[in-house]
Design a protein around this motif. Structure first.
Motif, PDB file in Angstrom:
ATOM      1  N   ARG A  65       0.838  -1.204   0.000  1.00  0.00           N
ATOM      2  CA  ARG A  65       0.000   0.000   0.000  1.00  0.00           C
ATOM      3  C   ARG A  65       0.872   1.253   0.000  1.00  0.00           C
ATOM      4  NH1 ARG A  65      -3.008  -2.069   4.961  1.00  0.00           N
ATOM      5  NH2 ARG A  65      -3.986  -0.041   5.241  1.00  0.00           N
ATOM      6  N   VAL A  66       1.989   1.224   0.728  1.00  0.00           N
ATOM      7  CA  VAL A  66       2.916   2.369   0.676  1.00  0.00           C
ATOM      8  C   VAL A  66       3.428   2.539  -0.752  1.00  0.00           C
ATOM      9  CG1 VAL A  66       5.135   3.298   1.443  1.00  0.00           C
ATOM     10  CG2 VAL A  66       3.641   2.171   3.090  1.00  0.00           C
ATOM     11  N   SER A  67       3.708   1.425  -1.404  1.00  0.00           N
ATOM     12  CA  SER A  67       4.263   1.541  -2.749  1.00  0.00           C
ATOM     13  C   SER A  67       3.218   2.086  -3.726  1.00  0.00           C
ATOM     14  CB  SER A  67       4.870   0.218  -3.215  1.00  0.00           C
ATOM     15  OG  SER A  67       3.977  -0.499  -4.012  1.00  0.00           O
ATOM     16  N   ILE A  68       1.946   1.808  -3.452  1.00  0.00           N
ATOM     17  CA  ILE A  68       0.890   2.418  -4.276  1.00  0.00           C
ATOM     18  C   ILE A  68       0.834   3.925  -3.993  1.00  0.00           C
ATOM     19  CG2 ILE A  68      -1.596   2.508  -4.698  1.00  0.00           C
ATOM     20  CD1 ILE A  68      -1.654  -0.540  -4.144  1.00  0.00           C
ATOM     21  N   ALA A  69       0.954   4.288  -2.702  1.00  0.00           N
ATOM     22  CA  ALA A  69       0.973   5.712  -2.349  1.00  0.00           C
ATOM     23  C   ALA A  69       2.160   6.412  -3.008  1.00  0.00           C
ATOM     24  CB  ALA A  69       1.035   5.879  -0.829  1.00  0.00           C
ATOM     25  N   ARG A  70       3.298   5.703  -3.057  1.00  0.00           N
ATOM     26  CA  ARG A  70       4.493   6.268  -3.683  1.00  0.00           C
ATOM     27  C   ARG A  70       4.231   6.567  -5.167  1.00  0.00           C
ATOM     28  NH1 ARG A  70      10.008   2.735  -3.687  1.00  0.00           N
ATOM     29  NH2 ARG A  70       8.758   1.328  -4.975  1.00  0.00           N
ATOM     30  N   ALA A  71       3.513   5.648  -5.825  1.00  0.00           N
ATOM     31  CA  ALA A  71       3.179   5.874  -7.229  1.00  0.00           C
ATOM     32  C   ALA A  71       2.195   7.040  -7.365  1.00  0.00           C
ATOM     33  CB  ALA A  71       2.598   4.608  -7.842  1.00  0.00           C
ATOM     34  N   LEU A  72       1.198   7.082  -6.471  1.00  0.00           N
ATOM     35  CA  LEU A  72       0.153   8.111  -6.563  1.00  0.00           C
ATOM     36  C   LEU A  72       0.708   9.524  -6.368  1.00  0.00           C
ATOM     37  CD1 LEU A  72      -2.781   6.459  -4.576  1.00  0.00           C
ATOM     38  CD2 LEU A  72      -2.652   6.886  -7.041  1.00  0.00           C
ATOM     39  N   ALA A  73       1.757   9.640  -5.542  1.00  0.00           N
ATOM     40  CA  ALA A  73       2.298  10.966  -5.218  1.00  0.00           C
ATOM     41  C   ALA A  73       2.822  11.691  -6.451  1.00  0.00           C
ATOM     42  CB  ALA A  73       3.401  10.844  -4.176  1.00  0.00           C
ATOM     43  N   MET A  74       3.099  10.948  -7.514  1.00  0.00           N
ATOM     44  CA  MET A  74       3.606  11.576  -8.731  1.00  0.00           C
ATOM     45  C   MET A  74       2.471  11.982  -9.671  1.00  0.00           C
ATOM     46  SD  MET A  74       6.853  11.586  -8.319  1.00  0.00           S
ATOM     47  CE  MET A  74       7.722  11.712  -9.886  1.00  0.00           C
ATOM     48  N   SER A  75       1.213  11.886  -9.213  1.00  0.00           N
ATOM     49  CA  SER A  75       0.039  12.149 -10.052  1.00  0.00           C
ATOM     50  C   SER A  75       0.185  11.498 -11.422  1.00  0.00           C
ATOM     51  CB  SER A  75      -0.180  13.648 -10.265  1.00  0.00           C
ATOM     52  OG  SER A  75       0.046  14.355  -9.099  1.00  0.00           O
ATOM     53  N   PRO A  76       0.313  10.178 -11.443  1.00  0.00           N
ATOM     54  CA  PRO A  76       0.597   9.507 -12.719  1.00  0.00           C
ATOM     55  C   PRO A  76      -0.611   9.505 -13.661  1.00  0.00           C
ATOM     56  CG  PRO A  76       0.196   7.889 -10.990  1.00  0.00           C
ATOM     57  CD  PRO A  76       0.169   9.238 -10.319  1.00  0.00           C
TER      58      PRO A  76
END
Lengths: 221, 254
Positions: free
Chosen positions: B147-158
């Protein structure tokens, strides 16, 4: 007989200071150059890898005293201290690069992949993700390097750096060899204390920087 | 309408082994597509070809009209717009959950530290881990790490997130929390390409399921149609095996 030590203690302690200055200067040089060599070895193209290997082989394969002579007599006019920093520093770089190379290779490749996938360039990923982890792993083996380089500062006396050993030798000479064992014994003790102190500090540093949740190494010799 | 992602005739070989033999499809904004297929058929390679972690030998990939595969494309800038969630998480082990999420906004998008931390906190809360901001990866469960790794991806507004078997490395009881986050993302309109055998996930949110085998797309279609009445015998056979393996109960549970 013991009076000589008491009288000359400040003189010897100044020698300790010179040794520490020398150590700090050349081990820092070795650190920077060693880190660059390690990154070249692991991430460089063929040319950089080859270059790193050649530098490493040369400085690991030639005796320290020979390196000191090469830099001191080869670069005419260079002060002994500078020659010692260069000779011992580049030799240390070769050894430190081996330590850093191992530490970098111990990091899972997924760390680099994840960094690249987020849009970091290779150098940025090395700087922000790989190096901070590799340095933590390197502290243990690096403290060995630190101890052996601290002792090797005494080699600089061969080209005229007036450090601890050289000063001990002066005292022995002008007291006509009456206190040989005592003076060198005190000198040995001083090195011993320095090495132990350094190792304890490095061990504490390692513990402080340890990543929570990871196993730690036990304090060793 | 312009497509978010276009993949055109992607080929990739490792030595003599041809892994991808001409894969093409497109994704609209907000699409969720699930790629299924036996292991070793190039599903992960396909994802890695899309953001050029493994450069394809032939073929093109476009993200919002920009060609990723072009030799002069700014690959780091393009990768920043494509989230990637790995099977084994690959969180940065020396950073807290919060820093794992904020580091790319800081280092890649040059966001200020404070701003990045605020953003990271929001993303962590989105995946239900606001209270774990200060934990290191090794202190988190697999499900939490993912879930952290999903948050990490989301933070870049992909513009798009690629998921490479995001639940395969998880204990069964931890899969649900990760799928829940992914389902919410899909419902919020995130464009997602997911390699996964989670049939329940595919059924509930996928717009299309793609069945890949031996480097080619064998069959593709909406999950209801593909699961209920697959046209190709190979698809039918594979789905049968998967259902046997994962069990009916799990499907209903999701």
């Amino acid at each position: 007989m013991y009076k000589v030590i008491l009288e000359e203690l400040p003189y010897l302690l100044q020698g300790v200071l010179v040794a520490l200055e020398l150590l700090l200067a050349f081990i820092s040089l070795g650190f920077l150059v060693g880190a660059v060599l390690a990154v070249m070895r692991v991430y460089g193209n063929r040319l950089l890898v080859l270059l790193a290997i050649l530098i490493e082989r040369f400085f690991r394969g030639v005796p320290a005293v020979v390196l000191l002579f090469l830099f001191f007599y080869g670069l005419s006019g260079v002060p002994p201290f500078v020659a010692a920093v260069l000779g011992l520093g580049l030799r240390s770089a070769a050894y430190q690069s081996q330590i850093f190379k191992g530490a970098i290779q111990a990091i899972e490749s997924g760390q680099m992949t994840a960094a690249r996938a987020l849009g970091m360039g290779k150098l940025k990923a090395i700087r922000c993700i790989i190096i901070p982890q590799a340095l933590r792993l390197a502290i243990g083996p690096w403290s060995n390097e630190f101890a052996s380089e601290l002792k090797d500062t005494s080699l600089a006396y061969t080209i005229g750096v007036i450090e601890l050993l050289r000063r001990a030798k002066y005292i022995v000479s002008y007291t006509y060899g009456n206190n040989t064992l005592l003076v060198y014994g005190v000198c040995a003790l001083m090195y011993l204390v320095l090495v132990r102190t350094g190792n304890v500090i490095l061990y504490r540093l390692e513990r402080r920087l340890a990543i929570p949740g990871f196993e730690r190494r036990e304090e060793g010799g | 309408m312009a497509l978010t992602l276009v993949i055109e005739d992607i080929h990739k070989a490792y030595g003599n082994l041809e892994v991808l033999k001409g894969i093409s499809f497109g994704m609209q904004k907000g699409d969720t597509k699930v790629v299924i297929g036996p292991s070793g058929t190039g599903k992960s390679t396909l994802l890695r070809c899309i953001n050029r972690l493994s450069p394809p030998d032939k073929g093109q990939v476009w993200l919002e009209g920009e060609e990723i595969t072009h030799s002069k494309s700014n690959i780091n800038q393009l990768r920043a717009k494509i989230g990637f969630v790995f099977q084994d998480f690959n969180l940065f082990s020396h950073l807290t959950a919060l820093k794992n999420v904020s580091i790319a906004p800081m280092k890649v998008m040059r966001m200020k530290k404070k701003e990045a931390a605020k953003l990271a906190m929001e993303e962590l809360e989105k995946v239900g881990l606001g209270d774990k901001a200060d934990a290191y990866p090794a202190q988190l469960s697999g499900g939490q790490q993912q879930r952290v790794s999903i948050a990490r991806a989301l933070a870049m507004s992909p513009k798009l997130i690629l998921f490479d078997e995001p639940t395969s490395a998880l204990d069964p009881e931890l899969i649900g929390e990760v799928l829940e986050v992914m389902i919410n993302l899909a419902k919020d309109g995130m464009t997602m390409l997911v390699v996964s055998h989670e049939m329940g996930f595919a059924r509930s949110v996928a717009d299309e399921v793609i069945f890949m085998e031996q480097g080619v797309i064998v069959e593709q279609g909406p999950p209801q149609q593909l699961f209920a009445s697959p046209k190709q015998p190979r698809t039918r056979e594979f789905l049968h095996k998967i259902t046997e393996l994962y069990g009916e109960e799990r499907e209903k549970g999701n």
